[in-house]
Write a protein that holds these residues in place. Structure first.
Motif, PDB file in Angstrom:
ATOM      1  N   ASP A 322       0.818  -1.206   0.000  1.00 38.83           N
ATOM      2  CA  ASP A 322       0.000   0.000   0.000  1.00 38.83           C
ATOM      3  C   ASP A 322       0.856   1.262   0.000  1.00 38.83           C
ATOM      4  O   ASP A 322       0.815   2.072   0.918  1.00 38.83           O
ATOM      5  N   GLU A 323       1.618   1.432  -1.071  1.00 39.34           N
ATOM      6  CA  GLU A 323       2.432   2.633  -1.222  1.00 39.34           C
ATOM      7  C   GLU A 323       1.661   3.688  -2.002  1.00 39.34           C
ATOM      8  O   GLU A 323       0.585   3.430  -2.548  1.00 39.34           O
ATOM      9  N   TYR A 324       2.193   4.908  -2.059  1.00 39.27           N
ATOM     10  CA  TYR A 324       1.661   5.933  -2.955  1.00 39.27           C
ATOM     11  C   TYR A 324       1.925   5.475  -4.390  1.00 39.27           C
ATOM     12  O   TYR A 324       2.922   4.800  -4.653  1.00 39.27           O
ATOM     13  N   PRO A 325       1.046   5.794  -5.350  1.00 39.86           N
ATOM     14  CA  PRO A 325      -0.175   6.581  -5.220  1.00 39.86           C
ATOM     15  C   PRO A 325      -1.392   5.691  -4.939  1.00 39.86           C
ATOM     16  O   PRO A 325      -1.356   4.485  -5.168  1.00 39.86           O
ATOM     17  N   PHE A 326      -2.471   6.317  -4.453  1.00 44.70           N
ATOM     18  CA  PHE A 326      -3.750   5.639  -4.302  1.00 44.70           C
ATOM     19  C   PHE A 326      -4.740   6.228  -5.297  1.00 44.70           C
ATOM     20  O   PHE A 326      -4.838   7.464  -5.410  1.00 44.70           O
ATOM     21  N   ILE A 327      -5.431   5.394  -6.010  1.00 45.38           N
ATOM     22  CA  ILE A 327      -6.503   5.863  -6.887  1.00 45.38           C
ATOM     23  C   ILE A 327      -7.739   5.913  -6.007  1.00 45.38           C
ATOM     24  O   ILE A 327      -8.489   4.943  -5.885  1.00 45.38           O
ATOM     25  N   ALA A 328      -7.916   7.050  -5.352  1.00 49.88           N
ATOM     26  CA  ALA A 328      -8.907   7.159  -4.289  1.00 49.88           C
ATOM     27  C   ALA A 328      -9.291   8.618  -4.077  1.00 49.88           C
ATOM     28  O   ALA A 328      -8.549   9.542  -4.459  1.00 49.88           O
ATOM     29  N   LYS A 329     -10.425   8.820  -3.441  1.00 51.20           N
ATOM     30  CA  LYS A 329     -10.851  10.156  -3.087  1.00 51.20           C
ATOM     31  C   LYS A 329      -9.844  10.770  -2.110  1.00 51.20           C
ATOM     32  O   LYS A 329      -9.408  10.117  -1.166  1.00 51.20           O
ATOM     33  N   GLY A 330      -9.485  12.014  -2.366  1.00 53.33           N
ATOM     34  CA  GLY A 330      -8.574  12.720  -1.477  1.00 53.33           C
ATOM     35  C   GLY A 330      -7.119  12.642  -1.878  1.00 53.33           C
ATOM     36  O   GLY A 330      -6.294  13.405  -1.374  1.00 53.33           O
TER      37      GLY A 330
END
Length: 381
Positions: A322-330
């Motif tokens: 769970d590294e950056y980036p996240f395809i997620a809100k915020g």
């Protein structure tokens, strides 16, 4: 520029006397050695203080000076500058350790450099991309072996054991590290039917019952049934670096309802893939995907069961799941060239159980490049 030099720029940008790294995985990333110790970067020397191991040869990067110690009190003796203002990984290190280090070094002003470290690690070096690509090859070989080893009477767990054995023969280390507190990952979630409807404490669209309340996620002892889709979500660690992928299989026939749902899932996957370009804003990709799922009439089965839906459709990969980036809100940080992200749209429904598709992508100037080489269609056994 070496990652450790990128980190040292923080010393000047934040006017720090030192950056103090205690998380073993970050020590490994910046120094080249996975040890129990403390990495301290100053405007002058970079010191790796090693508690354990003392008798194992270590291959350190040339710009790191190693010092063995037994007590934290020894650290200040080797620093030739006062440390008043220091950066720490406040999201990963116990408060008690930060307190002891601060007292030992004389730190009076503590700053959190967690985000800065994660930003540096988000952009992969050629070395890292090579390792992730090799992990992707092993994942592909795992999928290739499913039709060779699958047989009538196998349980979800039986299939998992056989595939994990193959992965380890191919070079999978078998450890899957996560950054988020309290999250744990395993080699694979192999789920079918009602197994997929059971969520878990893991922040993932799939959970599964597992085989123990001590690790209630993943494959169960339930036998795999004919004419019903099941997913194999695989994680492989090659030389420290991860690749993640999911494929959907059916033993027997695919009915019309499943085929129609699959076409919607695949449309979502392709839409997200097309948006994985340098400069794209992950939050915007996420919002567009939710809108597409709504327009296709599948938002109620998208990305998890009921109240346990996850709030992302993709996550970064590297040394951790769970590294950056996240395809997620915020998450508004633009996608960078040489970032790595896994995209994993999944449907979970009372009607058919589960459908899923996931690839690990390297972001390039020419768009996303998958490290997984296996057909994306539903695979019929």
């Amino acid at each position: 520029m070496e990652p450790i030099e990128n980190l040292k720029t923080l010393l000047y940008q934040r006017e720090l006397d030192a950056v103090v790294i205690c998380k073993p995985l970050n020590i490994f990333y910046f120094s080249g050695a996975l040890v129990n110790g403390v990495l301290i970067l100053t405007t002058g020397e970079n010191y790796l203080f090693i508690r354990r191991p003392k008798e194992r040869p270590l291959k350190l990067k040339s710009n790191v000076k190693s010092i063995y110690f037994d007590s934290l009190k020894e650290l200040s003796q080797h620093l030739n500058i006062p440390v008043r203002k220091a950066g720490f990984e406040l999201d990963s290190i116990p408060c008690s350790l930060i307190k002891r280090l601060s007292e030992t070094l004389g730190v009076s002003d503590i700053l959190d450099v967690t985000h800065d470290i994660r930003m540096i690690r988000m952009v992969k070096t050629p070395f890292e991309i090579e390792k992730i690509s090799e992990a992707g090859k092993i994942v592909s070989k795992v999928f290739e072996n499913v039709p060779k080893i699958f047989k009538d009477g196998m349980s979800e767990r039986d299939l998992l054991i056989e595939l994990e054995y193959i992965s380890k023969k191919e070079g999978n280390i078998g450890f899957y590290r996560m950054h988020s507190f309290g999250n744990e990952a395993s080699f694979s979630h192999i789920l079918q039917g009602e197994s997929a409807l059971i969520s878990s404490y893991l922040d993932a669209p799939t959970g599964g019952p597992g085989i123990s309340n001590a690790f209630p996620q993943g494959a169960s002892l339930k036998k795999i049934e004919k004419n019903k889709p099941f997913t194999i979500d695989v994680m492989v660690n090659f030389d420290g670096y991860l690749a993640d992928a999911t494929r959907t299989f059916v033993w027997g026939k695919v009915d019309e309802g499943v085929e129609n749902a699959w076409q919607r899932l695949y449309e979502i996957f392709l839409r997200v893939e097309a948006d994985l370009t340098p400069g794209s804003i992950p939050e915007n990709i996420y919002q567009k995907t939710l809108e597409l799922a709504h327009s296709l009439g599948v938002e109620h089965i998208f990305m998890g069961p009921g109240k346990d839906k996850v709030k992302f459709i993709g996550h970064g990969l590297g040394l951790e799941v769970d590294e950056y980036p996240f395809i997620a809100k915020g998450f508004k940080i633009p996608l960078n060239v040489n970032s790595v992200v896994a995209i994993e749209p999944k449907f979970i429904s009372d009607e058919f159980g589960i459908l899923g598709l996931e690839d690990t992508f390297i972001i390039t100037d020419n768009g996303p490049v998958s490290v997984i080489n296996f057909p994306r269609d539903i695979f019929k056994l």
